[in-house]
Each structure stands twice: as structure tokens, then as C-alpha cells.
Scaffold this motif. Structure first.
Motif, PDB file in Angstrom:
ATOM      1  N   ALA A 328      -7.269  -1.737  -3.011  1.00  0.00           N
ATOM      2  CA  ALA A 328      -7.427  -1.972  -1.877  1.00  0.00           C
ATOM      3  C   ALA A 328      -6.280  -2.607  -0.859  1.00  0.00           C
ATOM      4  CB  ALA A 328      -8.727  -2.827  -1.449  1.00  0.00           C
ATOM      5  N   LEU A 329      -5.582  -3.567  -1.483  1.00  0.00           N
ATOM      6  CA  LEU A 329      -4.284  -4.050  -1.028  1.00  0.00           C
ATOM      7  C   LEU A 329      -3.330  -2.956  -0.889  1.00  0.00           C
ATOM      8  CD1 LEU A 329      -2.519  -6.184  -0.004  1.00  0.00           C
ATOM      9  CD2 LEU A 329      -2.223  -6.863  -2.353  1.00  0.00           C
ATOM     10  N   GLU A 330      -3.200  -2.101  -1.856  1.00  0.00           N
ATOM     11  CA  GLU A 330      -2.365  -0.885  -1.727  1.00  0.00           C
ATOM     12  C   GLU A 330      -2.356  -0.167  -0.694  1.00  0.00           C
ATOM     13  OE1 GLU A 330       1.106   1.052  -3.407  1.00  0.00           O
ATOM     14  OE2 GLU A 330       0.002  -0.938  -4.263  1.00  0.00           O
ATOM     15  N   CYS A 331      -3.665   0.258  -0.226  1.00  0.00           N
ATOM     16  CA  CYS A 331      -3.859   0.926   0.950  1.00  0.00           C
ATOM     17  C   CYS A 331      -3.344   0.365   2.240  1.00  0.00           C
ATOM     18  CB  CYS A 331      -5.486   0.909   1.085  1.00  0.00           C
ATOM     19  SG  CYS A 331      -6.371   1.972  -0.147  1.00  0.00           S
ATOM     20  N   LEU A 332      -3.324  -1.158   2.384  1.00  0.00           N
ATOM     21  CA  LEU A 332      -2.765  -1.776   3.387  1.00  0.00           C
ATOM     22  C   LEU A 332      -1.327  -1.757   3.366  1.00  0.00           C
ATOM     23  CD1 LEU A 332      -5.041  -5.022   3.535  1.00  0.00           C
ATOM     24  CD2 LEU A 332      -5.047  -2.985   5.165  1.00  0.00           C
ATOM     25  N   LEU A 333      -0.660  -2.005   2.020  1.00  0.00           N
ATOM     26  CA  LEU A 333       0.748  -1.866   1.825  1.00  0.00           C
ATOM     27  C   LEU A 333       1.524  -0.611   2.249  1.00  0.00           C
ATOM     28  CD1 LEU A 333       1.063  -3.744  -1.791  1.00  0.00           C
ATOM     29  CD2 LEU A 333       1.626  -4.711   0.802  1.00  0.00           C
ATOM     30  N   ALA A 334       0.574   0.483   1.971  1.00  0.00           N
ATOM     31  CA  ALA A 334       1.111   1.796   2.257  1.00  0.00           C
ATOM     32  C   ALA A 334       1.394   1.925   3.623  1.00  0.00           C
ATOM     33  CB  ALA A 334       0.090   2.752   1.760  1.00  0.00           C
ATOM     34  N   LYS A 335       0.386   1.490   4.488  1.00  0.00           N
ATOM     35  CA  LYS A 335       0.329   1.570   6.146  1.00  0.00           C
ATOM     36  C   LYS A 335       1.578   0.539   6.450  1.00  0.00           C
ATOM     37  CE  LYS A 335      -4.442   1.842   7.238  1.00  0.00           C
ATOM     38  NZ  LYS A 335      -5.533   1.511   8.126  1.00  0.00           N
ATOM     39  N   ASN A 336       2.209  -0.251   5.820  1.00  0.00           N
ATOM     40  CA  ASN A 336       3.282  -1.009   5.905  1.00  0.00           C
ATOM     41  C   ASN A 336       4.524  -0.427   5.345  1.00  0.00           C
ATOM     42  OD1 ASN A 336       2.527  -3.555   7.749  1.00  0.00           O
ATOM     43  ND2 ASN A 336       0.797  -3.260   6.359  1.00  0.00           N
ATOM     44  N   ASN A 337       4.719   0.752   4.691  1.00  0.00           N
ATOM     45  CA  ASN A 337       5.559   1.330   4.223  1.00  0.00           C
ATOM     46  C   ASN A 337       6.035   0.516   2.748  1.00  0.00           C
ATOM     47  OD1 ASN A 337       5.900   3.423   5.868  1.00  0.00           O
ATOM     48  ND2 ASN A 337       6.912   2.195   7.503  1.00  0.00           N
ATOM     49  N   PHE A 354     -11.691 -10.851  -0.173  1.00  0.00           N
ATOM     50  CA  PHE A 354     -10.283  -9.792   0.053  1.00  0.00           C
ATOM     51  C   PHE A 354      -9.519 -10.333   0.953  1.00  0.00           C
ATOM     52  CE2 PHE A 354      -8.701  -6.165   1.891  1.00  0.00           C
ATOM     53  CZ  PHE A 354      -7.814  -5.637   0.663  1.00  0.00           C
ATOM     54  N   ARG A 355      -9.620 -10.971   1.815  1.00  0.00           N
ATOM     55  CA  ARG A 355      -8.754 -11.412   3.047  1.00  0.00           C
ATOM     56  C   ARG A 355      -7.858 -12.712   2.296  1.00  0.00           C
ATOM     57  NH1 ARG A 355      -9.246 -11.617   8.668  1.00  0.00           N
ATOM     58  NH2 ARG A 355     -11.379 -10.887   8.245  1.00  0.00           N
ATOM     59  N   GLU A 356      -8.646 -13.647   1.606  1.00  0.00           N
ATOM     60  CA  GLU A 356      -7.728 -14.429   0.990  1.00  0.00           C
ATOM     61  C   GLU A 356      -6.937 -14.091  -0.352  1.00  0.00           C
ATOM     62  OE1 GLU A 356      -6.436 -18.770  -0.062  1.00  0.00           O
ATOM     63  OE2 GLU A 356      -7.333 -17.518   1.683  1.00  0.00           O
ATOM     64  N   TYR A 357      -7.419 -13.108  -0.887  1.00  0.00           N
ATOM     65  CA  TYR A 357      -6.773 -12.270  -1.882  1.00  0.00           C
ATOM     66  C   TYR A 357      -5.317 -11.843  -1.322  1.00  0.00           C
ATOM     67  CZ  TYR A 357      -4.809  -8.789  -5.136  1.00  0.00           C
ATOM     68  OH  TYR A 357      -4.179  -7.874  -5.881  1.00  0.00           O
ATOM     69  N   CYS A 358      -5.481 -10.989  -0.369  1.00  0.00           N
ATOM     70  CA  CYS A 358      -4.480 -10.223   0.441  1.00  0.00           C
ATOM     71  C   CYS A 358      -3.489 -11.586   0.787  1.00  0.00           C
ATOM     72  CB  CYS A 358      -4.727  -9.508   1.595  1.00  0.00           C
ATOM     73  SG  CYS A 358      -5.670  -8.163   1.080  1.00  0.00           S
ATOM     74  N   ASP A 373      -9.198  -3.733   9.653  1.00  0.00           N
ATOM     75  CA  ASP A 373      -8.854  -3.057   8.251  1.00  0.00           C
ATOM     76  C   ASP A 373      -9.293  -3.980   7.253  1.00  0.00           C
ATOM     77  OD1 ASP A 373      -7.690  -0.861   9.416  1.00  0.00           O
ATOM     78  OD2 ASP A 373      -5.568  -1.689   9.178  1.00  0.00           O
ATOM     79  N   LEU A 374      -9.035  -5.270   7.146  1.00  0.00           N
ATOM     80  CA  LEU A 374      -9.631  -6.324   6.152  1.00  0.00           C
ATOM     81  C   LEU A 374     -11.148  -6.114   5.898  1.00  0.00           C
ATOM     82  CD1 LEU A 374      -7.403  -9.325   7.142  1.00  0.00           C
ATOM     83  CD2 LEU A 374      -7.132  -7.742   4.926  1.00  0.00           C
ATOM     84  N   GLU A 375     -11.650  -5.928   6.974  1.00  0.00           N
ATOM     85  CA  GLU A 375     -13.226  -5.868   6.909  1.00  0.00           C
ATOM     86  C   GLU A 375     -13.623  -4.652   6.367  1.00  0.00           C
ATOM     87  OE1 GLU A 375     -17.203  -6.271   9.661  1.00  0.00           O
ATOM     88  OE2 GLU A 375     -15.157  -6.613  10.544  1.00  0.00           O
ATOM     89  N   LEU A 380     -15.611  -1.841   1.364  1.00  0.00           N
ATOM     90  CA  LEU A 380     -15.393  -0.550   0.323  1.00  0.00           C
ATOM     91  C   LEU A 380     -15.059  -1.249  -0.929  1.00  0.00           C
ATOM     92  CD1 LEU A 380     -14.360   2.307  -0.167  1.00  0.00           C
ATOM     93  CD2 LEU A 380     -12.069   1.810  -0.046  1.00  0.00           C
ATOM     94  N   VAL A 381     -14.439  -2.425  -1.113  1.00  0.00           N
ATOM     95  CA  VAL A 381     -14.438  -2.985  -2.237  1.00  0.00           C
ATOM     96  C   VAL A 381     -15.797  -3.501  -2.907  1.00  0.00           C
ATOM     97  CG1 VAL A 381     -13.582  -5.197  -3.722  1.00  0.00           C
ATOM     98  CG2 VAL A 381     -12.133  -4.194  -2.352  1.00  0.00           C
ATOM     99  N   ASP A 382     -16.637  -4.211  -2.201  1.00  0.00           N
ATOM    100  CA  ASP A 382     -17.921  -4.328  -2.514  1.00  0.00           C
ATOM    101  C   ASP A 382     -18.935  -3.387  -2.958  1.00  0.00           C
ATOM    102  OD1 ASP A 382     -17.645  -7.104  -1.774  1.00  0.00           O
ATOM    103  OD2 ASP A 382     -18.328  -6.837   0.125  1.00  0.00           O
ATOM    104  N   ALA A 383     -18.620  -2.003  -2.333  1.00  0.00           N
ATOM    105  CA  ALA A 383     -19.412  -0.948  -2.763  1.00  0.00           C
ATOM    106  C   ALA A 383     -18.752  -0.135  -3.825  1.00  0.00           C
ATOM    107  CB  ALA A 383     -19.395   0.091  -1.620  1.00  0.00           C
TER     108      ALA A 383
END
Length: 449
Positions: A328-337, A354-358, A373-375, A380-383
Motif C-alpha cells: 500500500a505504501l508503494e501506491c503512495l510512493l508512486a504518487k510522489n514519483n 498503516f499511518r504509523e508504518y508509513c 489517502d492514508l485512510e 484496503l489493507v484491512d480488507a
């Protein structure tokens, strides 16, 4: 194993790896971005995996077990059968102890040596002693010797004349200090030992381009021996990447090298271009049949399948949620190039969000993620985190096939160079995941009158 049996085994392993190459060559961190679950797992496998408990996932990975509590798709059952029949077996073989020595000596040699390393060097030294008896050669070169724990055991317990090549000069100096300290203790404490000659340590890197002539010169120089017919063995305990292939080449090309025992690691560091100083393929057979592996396949082959199974069965599985966090973090990293950028290692703890992990994983980057996005990704991770774990498990199931291809290739290479050779699961794979010793000794040529 005969040449024809090895050929059949490596062909089957290669065909299966080719069939599932897309699965093997998938970053788990790309699980969400590339929609792995829907695009790289067949419907029959998805339906089956979604019904599996984690204990049953451990059964699936333990492909040697015949007692199953599930009914799997035929393709998965066939895959397990192929793993049992054609991959190199991982169950530890017995290597009997040759002789007992003074317990005080072993206590001295084991001081400050971790249990995993004790396990490895004790068993590797037995294999080396067996090879020395068969070849009547008690000179040995320990390549990548580190602090010299294996070389000291070979010298003081088994009576070898040992020289070492270690690229890190700091480790060489520490090994010399340990040698001197142990030698003094042997005398002052009147401890019985075999060899009075300490290992000879050299600070030297074995390069891929090193010729057998230069290698032989370096060995003779280290031993201070200029005999034309000087003979020696080679040992490498987990030579990394191409170093394992280089040692096999130097063994085969050096007339003075009578035996070799290596346990390789870090397959993802192998050069995979046949035009270069090649890590894979090494044998003429695999080059002619155009066998190919990829970085991610080789990386998967380095994973510890037994340890993973143990963690699921013994310690539970909540900690495996970390795989989904990373995806899931990879999705956020992709948004930041920053796609496929290195992030910090975060140990899973109960209640880790997940927020603390990031926050912990991206400390070195100046990033601020959108709260919505974090929420969204936390939900998504929980599911779906169980799907991520099961996808990872599928890749792990295929890992022994990739490692078998690499080791069979090396076995072929040694057979092509006229050696008696074998691959043995000498170490306990729960302790040392890369547990296969590739062992070879030159076939004596008949003397013609």
C-alpha cells in the motif's frame, strides 16, 4: 544422481519456472499497483487460496508432507509432486562426526561464535575432512573466511594446513588476533589439539576475472610453497553471488585443486548475461539450451521457506500484515514519483497502524501523505492483506525450483570438468536456509605406462 537424471530434473524445473515466470517476477510491493491477485493468479487458484486457513498455507508450502487437510486444484497438486520429485531435497542428511576431541578445545573455538555459524562450520569441516581423506590432500584454501572461525576448526581440530583469502582487511586483522589468543590459551591451559600450525590469513579479493594461473600463484605464495605439483582443496561458506561460480571455475581450471566444497547464497547478485563473466548459466549444457533466469526469480530463491512456515505455525500470522503495508505504501510512493524506492525496515508490532508504518518507513524522505489517502489504503489493507500474504506464499512455493536450476547447472559444470560431485542438504534448513553443500573432487586420471 546420474547425468541423465540431472538433465531430466533441470529440464522439468526450468519448464515449470517458465510457466510461472510472471508470478515469480512480481514484486510483492507492486501487489496493488499491478493488480497481482486478479492478473497473475488463476481463478481456480484464487478460489482455493481464499478458503485456506494460514495453517493450511503452511501445509501447502511444506510440499514433502502427504497429510493434507484440503483439496487443491490439480495444477497445484501437480506442482507439489514436481517439487518433491525434481527439486533438490532440503531435508538434512546425516554427516557423522569423525572423531571426538577435547571438549575444552571446542569450548575455546566456539567462544563468541553464534549458534547458526557453529552449526554450519562444524558440518562443513566434516565434509572437508571426508574430501581430504579421499584425495589425500590436507592443504585447504578458505575463501571469504571472515573472522576465521572455520579455518581455525579445520586447523586445530582436523589438522589441515589452512590459508585464507578475505577481502576485508579489518576482518583479517581480527582473525589474526583471535588465532594468537586461542594458540596461547591452548598452551597455557594444556588443551589437546591436532595442529600446531595456525591458519595463514591473506587480505585478498577473488575477482571474477582472476585467472587460474594467478590464483595458483596466490595460493602457493600464501602457503610459501613453490612445488610444481602442490595440491590443495577449496572451501567457501556462503560465497556471495558470482564468487561461488568463480570458485568453481578456478577449481576446474587449476590442476592443483583436488576438491571443493561450497555453500552459496545471494543468488540475486549473480550475473545472468552469458556474454559476461557469468554467474548463471555456468555449464555448457545450460548455455546450449539457453536457460535463463531473472533477478526477481533469483531473489525469491534466497528466501527462507522453512522459517516462514514455522512463523505461521508457531508464532501466528498477524506480523505478515507488514507485506500489505509495504504494498500500500508503494501506491503512495508512486504518487510522489518514488516508485521502487528504498524505505526503512519497520518491525511489526501489535496495533501498528498503516499511518504509523508509513511514517517510520519514509523517515529519510520529506513526505506528507494526504490523510484521506492514508485512510483509504488502511481500509484496503484491512480488507485484502490476507490476499497479499497468500500471493507471497505462492511465489515462495516456486522458490526451490529456481534454486534447484542454479545448483543443477553448477553440478553439470563440475561433471563436464571430470569431477566426482554431489549436492547434499548438509545444514538444517530451519537454522541455515541455504543448506546445500556442492561438493566435488577431481577424478584421478589413469597413469599410462
Amino acid at each position: 544422481m546420474s547425468g541423465s537424471n540431472v538433465k531430466e530434473a533441470i529440464n522439468v524445473c526450468n519448464n515449470v519456472v517458465g510457466l510461472y515466470r510472471d508470478l515469480l517476477n512480481s514484486y510483492v510491493s507492486d501487489f496493488y499497483i499491478e493488480n497481482h491477485w486478479n492478473l497473475k493468479v488463476s481463478n481456480s487458484w484464487k478460489n482455493f487460496l481464499e478458503e485456506l486457513t494460514f495453517v493450511q498455507v503452511s501445509e501447502l508450502l511444506n510440499y514433502d508432507s502427504q497429510s493434507l487437510t484440503y483439496v487443491a486444484p490439480l495444477t497445484l497438486l501437480c506442482l507439489q509432486t514436481i517439487l518433491r520429485k525434481f527439486s533438490i531435497q532440503r531435508k538434512q542428511v546425516n554427516v557423522p562426526e569423525v572423531f571426538k576431541i577435547d571438549d575444552q578445545l571446542m569450548k575455546l573455538l566456539w567462544k563468541n561464535v553464534k549458534l547458526k555459524k557453529r552449526h554450519e562450520i562444524e558440518l562443513m569441516s566434516r565434509i572437508c575432512y571426508q574430501a581430504a581423506l579421499k584425495t589425500n590432500c590436507f592443504n585447504i584454501v578458505d575463501v571469504g573466511s571472515g573472522l576465521g572461525h572455520l579455518s581455525r576448526l579445520l586447523a586445530f581440530k582436523y589438522g589441515f594446513n589452512v590459508c585464507t583469502f578475505e577481502a576485508n582487511s579489518v576482518l583479517v586483522n581480527l582473525a589474526l588476533e583471535l588465532d594468537n589468543k586461542i594458540a596461547k590459551s591452548l598452551i597455557s591451559k594444556h588443551i589437546k589439539y591436532i595442529n600446531v600450525v595456525k591458519p595463514l590469513h591473506s587480505s585478498r579479493r577473488i575477482e571474477e576475472t582472476l585467472s587460474s594461473e594467478d590464483f595458483l600463484f596466490a595460493v602457493k605464495k600464501a602457503f610459501a610453497n613453490n612445488q610444481n605439483n602442490f595440491q590443495f582443496g577449496i572451501v567457501g561458506l556462503h560465497p556471495c553471488g558470482n564468487l561461488g561460480s568463480t570458485l568453481l571455475r578456478l577449481y576446474s581450471e587449476s590442476s592443483g585443486a583436488k576438491f571443493i566444497n561450497i555453500v552459496s547464497c545471494c543468488y540475486m547478485k549473480l550475473s545472468l548475461d552469458p556474454a559476461s563473466h557469468c554467474g548463471f548459466p555456468l555449464s555448457a549444457f545450460c548455455k546450449q539450451t539457453d536457460y535463463q533466469l531473472d533477478y526477481l526469480s533469483c531473489e525469491t530463491a534466497c528466501h527462507a521457506i522453512e522459517n516462514y512456515v514455522d512463523k505461521i505455525k508457531i508464532t501466528g500470522y498477524q506480523h505478515l500484515k507488514i507485506h500489505s503495508f509495504r504494498a500500500a505504501l508503494e501506491c503512495l510512493l508512486a504518487k510522489n514519483n518514488l516508485r521502487h524506492s528504498a524505505v526503512g525496515n519497520v518491525k511489526y508490532e501489535t496495533g501498528l497502524s498503516f499511518r504509523e508504518y508509513c511514517r517510520k518507513a519514509t523517515k529519510k524522505y520529506d513526505l506528507t501523505f494526504c490523510p484521506s489517502d492514508l485512510e483509504m489504503y488502511e481500509n484496503l489493507v484491512d480488507a485484502t492483506w490476507v490476499q497479499v500474504v497468500k500471493f507471497y506464499s505462492l511465489r515462495l512455493l516456486l522458490a526451490p525450483l529456481v534454486e534447484s536450476i542454479i545448483l543443477y547447472d553448477r553440478l553439470f559444470y563440475l561433471k563436464e570438468t571430470q569431477s566426482h560431485c554431489d549436492i547434499m542438504p548438509v545444514f538444517d534448513s530451519h537454522i541455515s536456509p541455504r543448506n546445500h553443500v556442492l561438493s566435488a573432487r577431481k577424478i584421478a586420471r589413469p597413469i599410462h605406462k
